[in-house]
Design an enzyme around this catalytic site. Structure first.
Site, short mmCIF file in Angstrom:
data_model
loop_
_atom_site.label_atom_id
_atom_site.label_comp_id
_atom_site.label_asym_id
_atom_site.label_seq_id
_atom_site.Cartn_x
_atom_site.Cartn_y
_atom_site.Cartn_z
N LYS A 78 0.82 -1.22 0.00
CA LYS A 78 0.00 0.00 0.00
C LYS A 78 0.85 1.27 0.00
CE LYS A 78 -0.25 -0.08 5.05
NZ LYS A 78 -1.12 -0.20 6.24
N HIS A 207 0.21 -4.10 15.04
CA HIS A 207 0.83 -2.96 14.34
C HIS A 207 0.67 -1.75 15.23
CE1 HIS A 207 2.08 -0.14 11.31
NE2 HIS A 207 2.01 -1.02 10.32
N GLU A 281 6.01 -5.91 8.76
CA GLU A 281 5.36 -5.29 7.61
C GLU A 281 5.90 -3.87 7.36
OE1 GLU A 281 1.24 -5.38 8.65
OE2 GLU A 281 1.27 -7.51 9.10
#
Length: 413
Positions: A78, A207, A281
């Site tokens: 993204k 996250h 990530e």
């Protein structure tokens, strides 16, 4: 930044790079000279453009591997889905965090195996789940019972990571915990639902947010993840073996400070977990500093000592972070005065004036910089913005008819 020359042939043959022109930058003034050469070629068009420095990407990947060898990066598509960036990371051995069918398609189109993808979106459209099942993407996240119901129906063989909310809030550029992550009191019912549905949960994900500035949430979240591992064992479930520590890393001193903290937390809570796979990530870490944006000055107005300029990219395009992140403009820019000062295009030593820089749309909110000191520039000169690889073109729109697709990317090393 330096990189191993052994990586060079790998990158030049990478999907998304192979067959494209890649310019070798000189050590001194290389980027500026390269951008000037592009500007000469674009004298008639003058559309904004990016320079993606693949050498920076390689150096950052080496830095990650050197400092966090126990954590395998799954780059978050993204952030910047530029094929050359994805292909470079794939060739270097990185995997991918995809959040939609479109992102999965973009990665698979580069020849990446589906087992190198985590479908890291806790709330997915049913059609996207069906697609993941069809192409063999077999690892995903969840944080609700309803999501488990969709997965049981459309992709029951998929392995699961339970996404938890970090226990400790922290200051970030993009807070995520209000949207994603199971609360502490929801974890036990969710694990019971996994067991009842006959699904397989293999690990925990969290996250702490994008571009975090606090290190404590990593420690608290890793501790909370360990508790989930232990809860699953108490329920008689197969032992978990995957820990996803999310993203939030930036390629600056924060990363250097985060490394020992994360290592220590993993040692404290997971040293007795043989066979544990730790993934992350990262997004900004690989993308942000690797790209530079050049914009053309399309308008000018002088009001006393104030200079006002219009450029052909703005807050509805590559500079959307000004509005999206709800922050005061902190972008810096440098001139490339190709028209007004060809013998001194960087305007070194020239007097500067208080300046405002607007984007091209008719919205007054499309303001990039206020009170910025710039030399006297003219229409058709250029403004260059460094560190523009993260959430820039990826978050832009075609508002007011200004097409983001016209922004080209040139490759350099």
């Amino acid at each position: 930044m330096s990189f191993s020359p052994n990586s060079l042939p790998i990158i030049l043959g990478a999907p998304g790079v192979k067959g494209k022109s890649v310019t070798k930058l000189t050590k001194k003034g290389g980027l500026t000279e390269f951008m000037q050469s592009i500007i000469v070629e674009k004298q008639e068009v003058k559309e904004p453009f990016y320079v993606l420095n693949l050498g920076v990407v390689m150096s950052l990947h080496e830095k990650w591997t050197r400092n966090l060898p126990m954590i395998h990066p799954f780059y978050a598509v993204k952030c910047n889905p530029e094929p050359a960036l994805l292909g470079t990371l794939a060739a270097l051995g990185a995997n991918f965090d995809c959040a939609s069918k479109g992102e999965i398609e973009a990665v698979l189109a580069l020849g990446v195996s589906p087992d190198r993808i985590v479908f890291a979106n806790p709330c997915k459209a049913e059609s996207h789940i069906k697609y993941a099942a069809r192409v063999g993407v077999n690892l995903t996240t969840f944080d609700s019972r309803d999501e488990l119901g969709k997965i049981r129906k459309w992709h029951p063989e998929c392995k699961l990571l339970i996404r938890i909310k970090p226990p400790l809030e922290c200051k970030t550029r993009r807070e995520l915990s209000s949207k994603f992550g199971a609360l502490a009191e929801e974890i036990l019912p969710l694990l019971r639902a996994v067991k009842a549905f006959g699904l397989s949960v293999v690990g925990v994900a969290f996250h702490i947010g994008s571009a975090a500035t606090d290190l404590r949430p990593y420690c608290e979240a890793i501790a909370a993840a360990k508790a989930v591992f232990e809860t699953a064992i108490l329920l008689g479930m197969p032992k978990m073996h995957v820990l996803d520590v999310g993203g939030g890393f930036t390629a600056d001193s924060y990363f250097d400070e985060a490394v020992p903290v994360i290592k220590a937390a993993l040692q404290d809570y997971f040293s007795n977990e043989p066979g544990l796979t730790v993934i992350s990530e990262p997004e900004r870490f690989f993308a942000e500093t690797s790209s530079t944006l050049a914009t053309n000055i399309i308008g000018k107005r002088v009001r006393g000592e104030l200079r006002e300029y219009w450029i052909n990219d703005g807050t509805y395009g590559s500079l959307n972070g000004i509005q999206r992140d709800n922050i005061s403009p902190t972008f810096t820019c440098t001139p490339l005065a190709w028209k007004s000062s060809p013998s001194n295009p960087t305007c070194k030593g020239l007097n500067t004036f208080k300046s405002t820089v607007f984007g091209p749309t008719c919205d007054s909110l499309d303001t990039v910089l206020k009170g910025h000191q710039l030399p006297e520039l003219q229409v058709s000169d250029w403004l260059v913005f460094p560190e523009m690889g993260a959430y820039t073109a990826a978050g832009g729109s075609n508002f007011n008819g200004f097409n983001m697709a016209s922004t080209s990317t040139y490759l350099a090393l």
